[in-house]
Design a protein around this motif. Structure first.
Motif, PDB file in Angstrom:
ATOM      1  N   LEU A  52       6.750   3.177  -2.363  1.00 32.16           N
ATOM      2  CA  LEU A  52       7.234   1.865  -2.808  1.00 32.16           C
ATOM      3  C   LEU A  52       6.464   0.738  -2.137  1.00 32.16           C
ATOM      4  O   LEU A  52       6.129  -0.266  -2.772  1.00 32.16           O
ATOM      5  CB  LEU A  52       8.730   1.724  -2.528  1.00 32.16           C
ATOM      6  N   PHE A  53       6.182   0.896  -0.848  1.00 31.16           N
ATOM      7  CA  PHE A  53       5.425  -0.125  -0.132  1.00 31.16           C
ATOM      8  C   PHE A  53       4.020  -0.272  -0.727  1.00 31.16           C
ATOM      9  O   PHE A  53       3.556  -1.391  -0.977  1.00 31.16           O
ATOM     10  CB  PHE A  53       5.347   0.215   1.355  1.00 31.16           C
ATOM     11  N   LEU A  54       3.364   0.854  -0.981  1.00 34.80           N
ATOM     12  CA  LEU A  54       2.022   0.786  -1.560  1.00 34.80           C
ATOM     13  C   LEU A  54       2.056   0.183  -2.969  1.00 34.80           C
ATOM     14  O   LEU A  54       1.157  -0.568  -3.350  1.00 34.80           O
ATOM     15  CB  LEU A  54       1.379   2.177  -1.576  1.00 34.80           C
ATOM     16  N   ARG A  55       3.099   0.498  -3.731  1.00 33.86           N
ATOM     17  CA  ARG A  55       3.227  -0.104  -5.055  1.00 33.86           C
ATOM     18  C   ARG A  55       3.425  -1.616  -4.952  1.00 33.86           C
ATOM     19  O   ARG A  55       2.866  -2.392  -5.730  1.00 33.86           O
ATOM     20  CB  ARG A  55       4.389   0.524  -5.819  1.00 33.86           C
ATOM     21  N   ASP A  56       4.222  -2.040  -3.959  1.00 34.78           N
ATOM     22  CA  ASP A  56       4.438  -3.476  -3.778  1.00 34.78           C
ATOM     23  C   ASP A  56       3.170  -4.189  -3.322  1.00 34.78           C
ATOM     24  O   ASP A  56       2.923  -5.331  -3.719  1.00 34.78           O
ATOM     25  CB  ASP A  56       5.567  -3.729  -2.783  1.00 34.78           C
ATOM     26  N   ILE A  57       2.367  -3.530  -2.504  1.00 34.37           N
ATOM     27  CA  ILE A  57       1.075  -4.112  -2.106  1.00 34.37           C
ATOM     28  C   ILE A  57       0.184  -4.264  -3.341  1.00 34.37           C
ATOM     29  O   ILE A  57      -0.461  -5.293  -3.534  1.00 34.37           O
ATOM     30  CB  ILE A  57       0.383  -3.250  -1.028  1.00 34.37           C
ATOM     31  N   GLN A  58       0.183  -3.250  -4.187  1.00 34.50           N
ATOM     32  CA  GLN A  58      -0.612  -3.325  -5.410  1.00 34.50           C
ATOM     33  C   GLN A  58      -0.091  -4.439  -6.322  1.00 34.50           C
ATOM     34  O   GLN A  58      -0.880  -5.184  -6.901  1.00 34.50           O
ATOM     35  CB  GLN A  58      -0.587  -1.992  -6.136  1.00 34.50           C
ATOM     36  N   ASP A  59       1.232  -4.578  -6.433  1.00 39.46           N
ATOM     37  CA  ASP A  59       1.808  -5.659  -7.234  1.00 39.46           C
ATOM     38  C   ASP A  59       1.459  -7.025  -6.669  1.00 39.46           C
ATOM     39  O   ASP A  59       1.278  -7.988  -7.416  1.00 39.46           O
ATOM     40  CB  ASP A  59       3.328  -5.524  -7.329  1.00 39.46           C
ATOM     41  N   PHE A  60       1.356  -7.119  -5.341  1.00 34.80           N
ATOM     42  CA  PHE A  60       0.981  -8.394  -4.742  1.00 34.80           C
ATOM     43  C   PHE A  60      -0.421  -8.794  -5.177  1.00 34.80           C
ATOM     44  O   PHE A  60      -0.661  -9.931  -5.578  1.00 34.80           O
ATOM     45  CB  PHE A  60       1.067  -8.330  -3.214  1.00 34.80           C
ATOM     46  N   PHE A  61      -1.354  -7.856  -5.084  1.00 33.67           N
ATOM     47  CA  PHE A  61      -2.738  -8.188  -5.414  1.00 33.67           C
ATOM     48  C   PHE A  61      -2.956  -8.288  -6.922  1.00 33.67           C
ATOM     49  O   PHE A  61      -3.764  -9.090  -7.381  1.00 33.67           O
ATOM     50  CB  PHE A  61      -3.693  -7.173  -4.791  1.00 33.67           C
ATOM     51  N   ALA A  62      -2.246  -7.487  -7.720  1.00 38.07           N
ATOM     52  CA  ALA A  62      -2.458  -7.503  -9.168  1.00 38.07           C
ATOM     53  C   ALA A  62      -1.669  -8.622  -9.846  1.00 38.07           C
ATOM     54  O   ALA A  62      -2.183  -9.291 -10.741  1.00 38.07           O
ATOM     55  CB  ALA A  62      -2.064  -6.158  -9.769  1.00 38.07           C
ATOM     56  N   ASN A  63      -0.404  -8.832  -9.433  1.00 41.14           N
ATOM     57  CA  ASN A  63       0.482  -9.760 -10.139  1.00 41.14           C
ATOM     58  C   ASN A  63       0.951 -10.927  -9.275  1.00 41.14           C
ATOM     59  O   ASN A  63       1.838 -11.666  -9.691  1.00 41.14           O
ATOM     60  CB  ASN A  63       1.704  -9.011 -10.666  1.00 41.14           C
TER      61      ASN A  63
END
Length: 122
Positions: A52-63
Motif C-alpha cells: 500500500l505504501f509503494l502504491r501511494d508513492i506511485q500515486d503521488f508521483f503519477a497523480n
C-alpha cells in the motif's frame, strides 16, 4: 518528496533500506520502474502495508496524490502490531509467573515440613 524519502532512508532498518533503494533507483530511472524494483526486493511480497505504501508513492508521483494519510495509516498499523505483540508477551509472562508462584509455595511448604519429617524418621 525524494528528499523526504532520502532522509527517512538514513534511519536504518529493513524499511529504511528499501526506501534507500527506491530513492537510488528513482535517480537513474522513472518512478514506476523504481517502485517495481523496490517491490521485488520486499522480504514478504504479500506484506499489505508495504505494498500500500509503494502504491501511494506511485500515486503521488503519477497523480500528485498526498501521502500523509497513507503514512498515518502505516504508523497506526505499526503501533497496533507493537501493542498486540506486547500484550501477547505480557500474557505469557503472567502465565509463567503464576506457575512459578505455585512452585515457590510448594517449595516453601516442603522447606518448612522437611526438618520435621527427618526428625521423626530417626
Amino acid at each position: 518528496m525524494q528528499e523526504a524519502l532520502r532522509r527517512t532512508a538514513l534511519g536504518g532498518g529493513p524499511f529504511c533500506n528499501l526506501l534507500g533503494l527506491l530513492v537510488a533507483r528513482m535517480e537513474v530511472e522513472d518512478f514506476s520502474k523504481a517502485i517495481e524494483v523496490t517491490r521485488a526486493h520486499l522480504p514478504d511480497l504479500t506484506d499489505v502495508e508495504a505494498n500500500l505504501f509503494l502504491r501511494d508513492i506511485q500515486d503521488f508521483f503519477a497523480n500528485n496524490r498526498p501521502v500523509l494519510a497513507s503514512v498515518q495509516g502505516l504508523q497506526e498499523a505499526v503501533h497496533r502490531s507493537v501493542v498486540e505483540l506486547t500484550e501477547a508477551r505480557a500474557a505469557l509472562v503472567r502465565q509463567r509467573s503464576g506457575l512459578f508462584g505455585v512452585l515457590a509455595v510448594v517449595g516453601l511448604v516442603l522447606a518448612i515440613i522437611a526438618p520435621f519429617m527427618g526428625a521423626g524418621m530417626i
